[in-house]
Design a protein around this motif. Sequence first.
Motif, short mmCIF file in Angstrom:
data_model
loop_
_atom_site.label_atom_id
_atom_site.label_comp_id
_atom_site.label_asym_id
_atom_site.label_seq_id
_atom_site.Cartn_x
_atom_site.Cartn_y
_atom_site.Cartn_z
N MET A 124 -58.09 17.26 -11.02
CA MET A 124 -57.09 17.61 -10.02
C MET A 124 -55.80 18.09 -10.67
SD MET A 124 -57.48 14.56 -7.22
CE MET A 124 -58.91 14.42 -6.17
N VAL A 125 -55.39 17.42 -11.74
CA VAL A 125 -54.16 17.83 -12.42
C VAL A 125 -54.28 19.24 -12.97
CG1 VAL A 125 -52.68 17.37 -14.41
CG2 VAL A 125 -53.44 15.48 -12.98
N VAL A 126 -55.42 19.55 -13.57
CA VAL A 126 -55.64 20.89 -14.11
C VAL A 126 -55.58 21.93 -12.99
CG1 VAL A 126 -57.33 22.42 -15.19
CG2 VAL A 126 -56.99 20.11 -16.08
N LEU A 127 -56.24 21.64 -11.88
CA LEU A 127 -56.21 22.56 -10.75
C LEU A 127 -54.80 22.74 -10.22
CD1 LEU A 127 -59.39 21.43 -8.78
CD2 LEU A 127 -59.09 23.57 -10.04
N LEU A 128 -54.05 21.64 -10.18
CA LEU A 128 -52.68 21.71 -9.69
C LEU A 128 -51.82 22.59 -10.57
CD1 LEU A 128 -50.58 20.64 -7.66
CD2 LEU A 128 -50.13 18.76 -9.23
N GLN A 178 -64.34 26.37 -2.03
CA GLN A 178 -65.14 26.42 -0.81
C GLN A 178 -65.46 25.01 -0.31
OE1 GLN A 178 -68.54 28.91 -1.82
NE2 GLN A 178 -67.36 30.78 -1.52
N TRP A 179 -64.42 24.18 -0.27
CA TRP A 179 -64.59 22.79 0.14
C TRP A 179 -64.55 22.67 1.66
CZ3 TRP A 179 -60.22 21.04 -3.66
CH2 TRP A 179 -60.71 21.12 -4.98
N GLU A 180 -65.48 21.93 2.21
CA GLU A 180 -65.47 21.61 3.63
C GLU A 180 -64.49 20.46 3.87
OE1 GLU A 180 -67.00 23.26 5.89
OE2 GLU A 180 -68.15 24.59 4.56
N GLU A 181 -63.90 20.42 5.07
CA GLU A 181 -62.90 19.40 5.36
C GLU A 181 -63.45 17.99 5.25
OE1 GLU A 181 -60.52 19.79 8.82
OE2 GLU A 181 -60.23 21.95 8.59
N GLN A 182 -64.72 17.82 5.46
CA GLN A 182 -65.32 16.49 5.40
C GLN A 182 -65.81 16.11 4.00
OE1 GLN A 182 -64.95 14.64 8.07
NE2 GLN A 182 -64.05 16.43 9.05
N SER A 183 -65.69 17.03 3.06
CA SER A 183 -66.19 16.75 1.71
C SER A 183 -65.26 15.81 0.96
CB SER A 183 -66.34 18.06 0.92
OG SER A 183 -65.06 18.60 0.63
N ASP A 184 -65.82 15.11 -0.03
CA ASP A 184 -65.02 14.19 -0.84
C ASP A 184 -63.95 14.95 -1.62
OD1 ASP A 184 -66.47 12.04 0.05
OD2 ASP A 184 -67.82 12.00 -1.69
N TYR A 185 -64.31 16.13 -2.13
CA TYR A 185 -63.34 16.92 -2.89
C TYR A 185 -62.12 17.26 -2.04
CZ TYR A 185 -66.62 17.71 -6.74
OH TYR A 185 -67.46 17.54 -7.80
N TYR A 186 -62.38 17.68 -0.81
CA TYR A 186 -61.29 18.05 0.10
C TYR A 186 -60.40 16.85 0.38
CZ TYR A 186 -58.90 20.04 4.16
OH TYR A 186 -57.94 20.50 5.04
N GLN A 187 -61.00 15.73 0.72
CA GLN A 187 -60.24 14.54 1.08
C GLN A 187 -59.44 14.00 -0.10
OE1 GLN A 187 -60.01 13.42 4.15
NE2 GLN A 187 -61.47 14.91 4.97
N GLN A 206 -56.64 16.49 -1.03
CA GLN A 206 -55.60 16.46 -0.01
C GLN A 206 -54.69 15.26 -0.20
OE1 GLN A 206 -56.66 15.54 4.15
NE2 GLN A 206 -55.50 17.37 4.73
N GLU A 207 -55.29 14.11 -0.46
CA GLU A 207 -54.51 12.89 -0.70
C GLU A 207 -53.64 13.03 -1.94
OE1 GLU A 207 -55.27 8.13 -1.70
OE2 GLU A 207 -56.91 9.39 -0.95
N PHE A 208 -54.23 13.58 -3.00
CA PHE A 208 -53.50 13.78 -4.24
C PHE A 208 -52.35 14.77 -4.04
CE2 PHE A 208 -52.96 16.07 -8.30
CZ PHE A 208 -52.63 15.01 -9.13
N SER A 209 -52.61 15.86 -3.32
CA SER A 209 -51.59 16.88 -3.07
C SER A 209 -50.42 16.32 -2.28
CB SER A 209 -52.20 18.06 -2.31
OG SER A 209 -53.21 18.68 -3.07
N GLN A 210 -50.72 15.49 -1.30
CA GLN A 210 -49.65 14.88 -0.49
C GLN A 210 -48.78 13.97 -1.35
OE1 GLN A 210 -51.97 13.04 2.61
NE2 GLN A 210 -52.03 14.90 3.86
N PHE A 234 -52.88 23.82 -2.57
CA PHE A 234 -53.99 23.15 -1.91
C PHE A 234 -54.90 24.16 -1.20
CE2 PHE A 234 -55.74 21.20 1.98
CZ PHE A 234 -56.51 20.19 1.40
N ASP A 235 -54.29 25.06 -0.44
CA ASP A 235 -55.07 26.06 0.29
C ASP A 235 -55.88 26.94 -0.66
OD1 ASP A 235 -54.05 25.06 2.63
OD2 ASP A 235 -52.53 26.64 2.87
N LYS A 236 -55.27 27.31 -1.80
CA LYS A 236 -55.96 28.16 -2.76
C LYS A 236 -57.15 27.43 -3.38
CE LYS A 236 -56.28 32.04 -5.01
NZ LYS A 236 -56.53 33.32 -4.31
#
Length: 228
Positions: A5-9, A66-75, A78-82, A58-60
């Motif tokens: 997540m940090v790398v992606l951020l 290609q994460w779905e809203e219900q996927s673990d990656y998305y959730q 999203q928590e990390f981004s917040q 986050f949007d990018k």
Amino acid sequence: MRKVMVVLLLLGVMVSAAAGQTGGDRSAQIEQLGRFIEEDTYAIIHVDVQKVNIKAIFDKCVEVGQWEEQSDYYQQFQEFSQKIEQLIYTFRQTGGRGLYAIFSGADFPGFFVLVDTSEEADFSRLSRFIENTNQELNVVDEDEFDQYRSGRFLVMGLAETIGRVKTIKSATRPEVGAALAAADEATVQLLFTPSADQRRVLEEMLPLMYEELETMPVGAIIKGMQWL
């Protein structure tokens, strides 16, 4: 997962955008930064926190992954981004503007960080925020962490490194200021600024960069390099 997540951020920061600093303020910032530049300073990473747009990041990432809203990656992301968004908000509210990671041969492979601040910065509050964030994220052991104020900057890092930085002997490195100014509008700057001695060592240690480029000695690439 957190490391991913940090790398992606950090990668996402590069595509975010917002208003920048004025030319005069930027010049003063670079001038004061010079106090921390040594002869063997070989790299600088600058993040203009004022320009960081967490929602865009986050949007990018969602789009690329290609994460779905219900996927673990998305959730999880999203928590990390917040969480990061809240940290950045508090950082800005206390007067923080940007971060400089300074890499010098004396600290290799470590580094120290300069927190650039606004004229209205509340240094006491900013210092407490940094200490609390360090403890929460467990970046550095509390007993090994130190920080102090120097002009517009809050200097932080390992206690041993900070002890050295307090007696740092700065050097005249006009190419460093030129490198920072050349990418002035970037949200993130990654600069490689080897000194003449460091370029000589690289040239001697790495006679060839790649086997497939045997006709191109490293000296032809790095001898005249002042920054990259």
